[in-house]
Design a protein around this motif. Structure first.
Motif, PDB file in Angstrom:
ATOM      1  N   ASN A 138     -15.474 -13.370  -6.142  1.00 31.06           N
ATOM      2  CA  ASN A 138     -16.949 -13.735  -6.308  1.00 31.06           C
ATOM      3  C   ASN A 138     -17.305 -14.019  -7.680  1.00 31.06           C
ATOM      4  N   GLN A 141     -15.752 -17.491  -8.342  1.00 34.98           N
ATOM      5  CA  GLN A 141     -16.347 -18.563  -7.972  1.00 34.98           C
ATOM      6  C   GLN A 141     -17.529 -18.833  -8.424  1.00 34.98           C
ATOM      7  N   GLY A 142     -18.609 -17.740  -8.740  1.00 31.92           N
ATOM      8  CA  GLY A 142     -19.563 -17.889  -9.594  1.00 31.92           C
ATOM      9  C   GLY A 142     -19.470 -18.647 -10.924  1.00 31.92           C
ATOM     10  N   ARG A 144     -17.107 -20.898 -11.495  1.00 36.47           N
ATOM     11  CA  ARG A 144     -16.854 -22.323 -11.382  1.00 36.47           C
ATOM     12  C   ARG A 144     -17.835 -22.982 -10.685  1.00 36.47           C
ATOM     13  N   GLU A 145     -18.871 -22.382 -10.373  1.00 37.45           N
ATOM     14  CA  GLU A 145     -20.119 -23.170  -9.674  1.00 37.45           C
ATOM     15  C   GLU A 145     -21.405 -23.389 -10.739  1.00 37.45           C
ATOM     16  N   ASN A 147     -23.177 -25.422 -13.156  1.00 38.54           N
ATOM     17  CA  ASN A 147     -23.715 -26.753 -13.019  1.00 38.54           C
ATOM     18  C   ASN A 147     -23.111 -27.373 -14.455  1.00 38.54           C
ATOM     19  N   TYR A 169     -22.732 -18.940 -18.131  1.00 38.36           N
ATOM     20  CA  TYR A 169     -21.682 -18.548 -17.101  1.00 38.36           C
ATOM     21  C   TYR A 169     -22.313 -17.272 -16.440  1.00 38.36           C
ATOM     22  N   ALA A 172     -25.318 -17.631 -14.341  1.00 34.31           N
ATOM     23  CA  ALA A 172     -24.859 -18.691 -13.182  1.00 34.31           C
ATOM     24  C   ALA A 172     -24.046 -17.708 -12.068  1.00 34.31           C
ATOM     25  N   ALA A 173     -23.296 -16.910 -12.581  1.00 35.78           N
ATOM     26  CA  ALA A 173     -22.380 -16.063 -11.611  1.00 35.78           C
ATOM     27  C   ALA A 173     -23.029 -14.953 -11.226  1.00 35.78           C
ATOM     28  N   TRP A 176     -23.775 -14.020  -7.411  1.00 39.77           N
ATOM     29  CA  TRP A 176     -22.161 -14.059  -6.728  1.00 39.77           C
ATOM     30  C   TRP A 176     -21.848 -12.638  -7.013  1.00 39.77           C
TER      31      TRP A 176
END
Length: 258
Positions: A138, A141-142, A144-145, A147, A169, A172-173, A176
């Motif tokens: 998680n 992935q967070g 890498r997501e 923006n 970072y 954003a994560a 997740w």
């Protein structure tokens, strides 16, 4: 439908389920050997609660769960963020990560007992392995997501790597990671309980295993209910943490609007 109505419906469902269960036992429809009466289970829970020695079992399981949860989460988040930022390192380690994740965690329990003994740390190690991969995937992935536009703007403004981690970072994560924290609570408890099943002299898993060995369904169900309440309390704590950390989440927005 407001919150009070929802709570009343939930309470009504609980009363119907427990009441129907109790009536089924009294009518002889439900075999008490497999499904003991709810009143008997509650008597066992009360008997444990008023026994001072019971809290030693609770404290041991709680310690194993918290240590496994915290260590597994910390390692999972750190590894997830690192490999989320370093695509080259992830490509190198990807087959090893997949191979380790494919191993059933229960198989590792005897190995940890051999390495770490029957004490606290063999249970903690099993909990760590259960929690780690959930938070790891998680967190990765967070990261890498993120923006790319936000990331590019932050770099244009002169943000360094440490500032990007703190202000881009991790925020954003966060959603997740927090969703994985909620899921991994139950796995941390499972790790502690399985470890206690394999060999221990105390803990909630030990009480349940002892009841199972005596064919005492009342004790088994009582232990399961206590574990469920235990996880619900931790889940409620995570709800409070999520509300404080993620102010922009849909849940928080709805609460403020209400």
């Amino acid at each position: 439908m407001n919150a009070m109505t929802e709570r009343m419906i939930q309470l009504g469902l609980l009363v119907v389920i427990v009441g129907g269960w109790q009536l089924g036992v009294e009518a002889g429809v439900i075999d008490v050997f497999f499904f003991p009466a709810p009143f008997d289970i509650m008597k066992q829970i009360v008997a444990w609660i008023i026994d001072p020695g019971f809290y030693r079992h609770v404290s041991i399981t709680l310690t194993e769960t918290v240590l496994g949860y915290v260590i597994g989460t910390a390692l999972g988040v750190a590894a997830g963020v690192w490999l989320g930022l370093s695509r080259g390192a992830y490509r190198i380690l990807d087959p090893f990560i997949k191979a380790l994740n494919a191993i059933p965690r229960v198989v590792l329990a005897p190995i940890f007992v051999l390495w770490l003994g029957l004490g606290l740390w063999s249970k903690v190690a099993l909990s760590v392995t259960l929690v780690f991969f959930i938070t790891f995937f998680n967190a990765m992935q967070g990261v890498r997501e993120v923006n790319p536009v936000v990331l590019a703007n932050a770099r244009i403004l002169g943000a360094k790597r440490s500032s990007l981690l703190t202000h881009v970072y991790f925020p954003a994560a966060a959603s997740w990671i927090l969703s994985s924290l909620r899921t991994s609570v139950g796995f941390a408890v499972v790790g502690a309980i399985i470890g206690e099943y394999l060999g221990s002299s105390a803990g909630l898993g030990y009480l349940i295993a002892q009841a199972e060995g005596n064919f005492d369904a009342v004790g088994v169900f009582a232990g399961i209910i206590i574990l469920a309440v235990f996880v619900l309390i931790i889940d409620r704590i995570l709800d409070i943490a999520e509300a404080r950390l993620i102010k922009w989440s849909p849940h928080s927005t709805e609460s403020r609007a209400t």
